[in-house]
Design a protein around this motif. Structure first.
Motif, mmCIF file in Angstrom:
data_model
loop_
_atom_site.group_PDB
_atom_site.id
_atom_site.type_symbol
_atom_site.label_atom_id
_atom_site.label_comp_id
_atom_site.label_asym_id
_atom_site.label_seq_id
_atom_site.Cartn_x
_atom_site.Cartn_y
_atom_site.Cartn_z
ATOM 1 N N VAL A 111 -5.075 -7.489 2.348
ATOM 2 C CA VAL A 111 -6.252 -7.242 1.514
ATOM 3 C C VAL A 111 -7.421 -7.985 2.147
ATOM 4 O O VAL A 111 -7.291 -9.159 2.515
ATOM 5 C CB VAL A 111 -6.026 -7.758 0.075
ATOM 6 C CG1 VAL A 111 -7.278 -7.583 -0.767
ATOM 7 C CG2 VAL A 111 -4.833 -7.073 -0.560
ATOM 8 N N ARG A 112 -8.542 -7.292 2.260
ATOM 9 C CA ARG A 112 -9.782 -7.892 2.771
ATOM 10 C C ARG A 112 -10.877 -7.719 1.727
ATOM 11 O O ARG A 112 -10.808 -6.815 0.907
ATOM 12 C CB ARG A 112 -10.242 -7.194 4.047
ATOM 13 C CG ARG A 112 -9.298 -7.346 5.184
ATOM 14 C CD ARG A 112 -9.808 -6.572 6.379
ATOM 15 N NE ARG A 112 -8.873 -6.732 7.458
ATOM 16 C CZ ARG A 112 -9.222 -6.860 8.719
ATOM 17 N NH1 ARG A 112 -10.490 -6.808 9.061
ATOM 18 N NH2 ARG A 112 -8.319 -7.023 9.633
ATOM 19 N N THR A 113 -11.911 -8.546 1.805
ATOM 20 C CA THR A 113 -13.021 -8.403 0.876
ATOM 21 C C THR A 113 -13.961 -7.279 1.286
ATOM 22 O O THR A 113 -14.625 -6.693 0.456
ATOM 23 C CB THR A 113 -13.853 -9.697 0.777
ATOM 24 O OG1 THR A 113 -14.311 -10.052 2.082
ATOM 25 C CG2 THR A 113 -13.029 -10.818 0.184
ATOM 26 N N ARG A 114 -14.011 -6.964 2.567
ATOM 27 C CA ARG A 114 -14.832 -5.864 3.074
ATOM 28 C C ARG A 114 -14.179 -5.318 4.325
ATOM 29 O O ARG A 114 -13.212 -5.882 4.829
ATOM 30 C CB ARG A 114 -16.273 -6.300 3.313
ATOM 31 C CG ARG A 114 -16.430 -7.451 4.242
ATOM 32 C CD ARG A 114 -17.887 -7.946 4.294
ATOM 33 N NE ARG A 114 -18.014 -9.068 5.185
ATOM 34 C CZ ARG A 114 -17.726 -10.325 4.879
ATOM 35 N NH1 ARG A 114 -17.289 -10.616 3.683
ATOM 36 N NH2 ARG A 114 -17.845 -11.291 5.755
ATOM 37 N N PHE A 174 -10.742 -0.353 -2.523
ATOM 38 C CA PHE A 174 -11.221 -0.435 -3.896
ATOM 39 C C PHE A 174 -12.605 -1.060 -3.804
ATOM 40 O O PHE A 174 -12.770 -2.148 -3.253
ATOM 41 C CB PHE A 174 -10.304 -1.301 -4.764
ATOM 42 C CG PHE A 174 -9.061 -0.586 -5.197
ATOM 43 C CD1 PHE A 174 -9.076 0.227 -6.316
ATOM 44 C CD2 PHE A 174 -7.890 -0.722 -4.491
ATOM 45 C CE1 PHE A 174 -7.931 0.890 -6.725
ATOM 46 C CE2 PHE A 174 -6.745 -0.059 -4.885
ATOM 47 C CZ PHE A 174 -6.763 0.753 -6.005
ATOM 48 N N MET A 175 -13.590 -0.373 -4.321
ATOM 49 C CA MET A 175 -14.965 -0.851 -4.268
ATOM 50 C C MET A 175 -15.209 -1.846 -5.406
ATOM 51 O O MET A 175 -14.374 -1.998 -6.303
ATOM 52 C CB MET A 175 -15.929 0.332 -4.374
ATOM 53 C CG MET A 175 -15.580 1.502 -3.458
ATOM 54 S SD MET A 175 -15.394 1.035 -1.745
ATOM 55 C CE MET A 175 -17.060 1.270 -1.226
ATOM 56 N N ALA A 176 -16.360 -2.511 -5.379
ATOM 57 C CA ALA A 176 -16.687 -3.525 -6.383
ATOM 58 C C ALA A 176 -16.696 -2.959 -7.801
ATOM 59 O O ALA A 176 -16.377 -3.661 -8.762
ATOM 60 C CB ALA A 176 -18.040 -4.155 -6.062
ATOM 61 N N ASP A 177 -17.024 -1.673 -7.954
ATOM 62 C CA ASP A 177 -17.070 -1.067 -9.287
ATOM 63 C C ASP A 177 -15.713 -0.527 -9.755
ATOM 64 O O ASP A 177 -15.598 0.069 -10.802
ATOM 65 C CB ASP A 177 -18.119 0.040 -9.341
ATOM 66 C CG ASP A 177 -17.830 1.191 -8.397
ATOM 67 O OD1 ASP A 177 -16.777 1.184 -7.711
ATOM 68 O OD2 ASP A 177 -18.659 2.114 -8.338
ATOM 69 N N GLY A 183 -12.539 8.553 -8.796
ATOM 70 C CA GLY A 183 -13.303 7.752 -9.757
ATOM 71 C C GLY A 183 -12.500 6.713 -10.506
ATOM 72 O O GLY A 183 -11.353 6.907 -10.855
ATOM 73 N N ARG A 184 -13.079 5.593 -10.736
ATOM 74 C CA ARG A 184 -12.593 4.492 -11.564
ATOM 75 C C ARG A 184 -11.308 3.832 -11.100
ATOM 76 O O ARG A 184 -10.714 3.059 -11.829
ATOM 77 C CB ARG A 184 -12.441 4.916 -13.026
ATOM 78 C CG ARG A 184 -13.725 5.379 -13.632
ATOM 79 C CD ARG A 184 -14.698 4.227 -13.729
ATOM 80 N NE ARG A 184 -15.994 4.740 -14.138
ATOM 81 C CZ ARG A 184 -17.144 4.345 -13.630
ATOM 82 N NH1 ARG A 184 -17.181 3.445 -12.691
ATOM 83 N NH2 ARG A 184 -18.270 4.852 -14.055
#
Length: 77
Positions: free
Chosen positions: A9-12, A40-43, A68-69
């Motif tokens: 897992v990476r933050t970006r 997985f994006m920030a939202d 989405g979501r």
């Protein structure tokens, strides 16, 4: 990294690795309509959608990421 039995897992995209985990060689992860790299994006949304497969012994599961979501579901095949 299914050939090496681990995931990370990476933050970006090219950011530092936050988490790296190994899993049993008895678990096989295979591409389906979704490549085994997604974000997985920030939202909470994912940048891709589709399915991939997880085999554990003689059982096979399909994991599907929905548009989405960041929702997903898993079914045994």
């Amino acid at each position: 990294m299914p050939e090496s039995n681990y995931y990370y897992v990476r933050t970006r995209f090219n950011g530092p690795v936050l988490v790296e985990r190994t899993y049993s060689p008895e678990i096989k992860v295979r591409e389906g309509s979704l490549k085994l790299y997604f974000q997985f994006m920030a939202d909470g949304n994912t940048n891709k959608f589709g399915s991939f497969f997880i085999e554990i012994g003689n059982r096979r599961y399909r994991m599907t990421l929905l548009i989405g979501r960041g929702r997903f579901y898993v079914v045994e095949e």
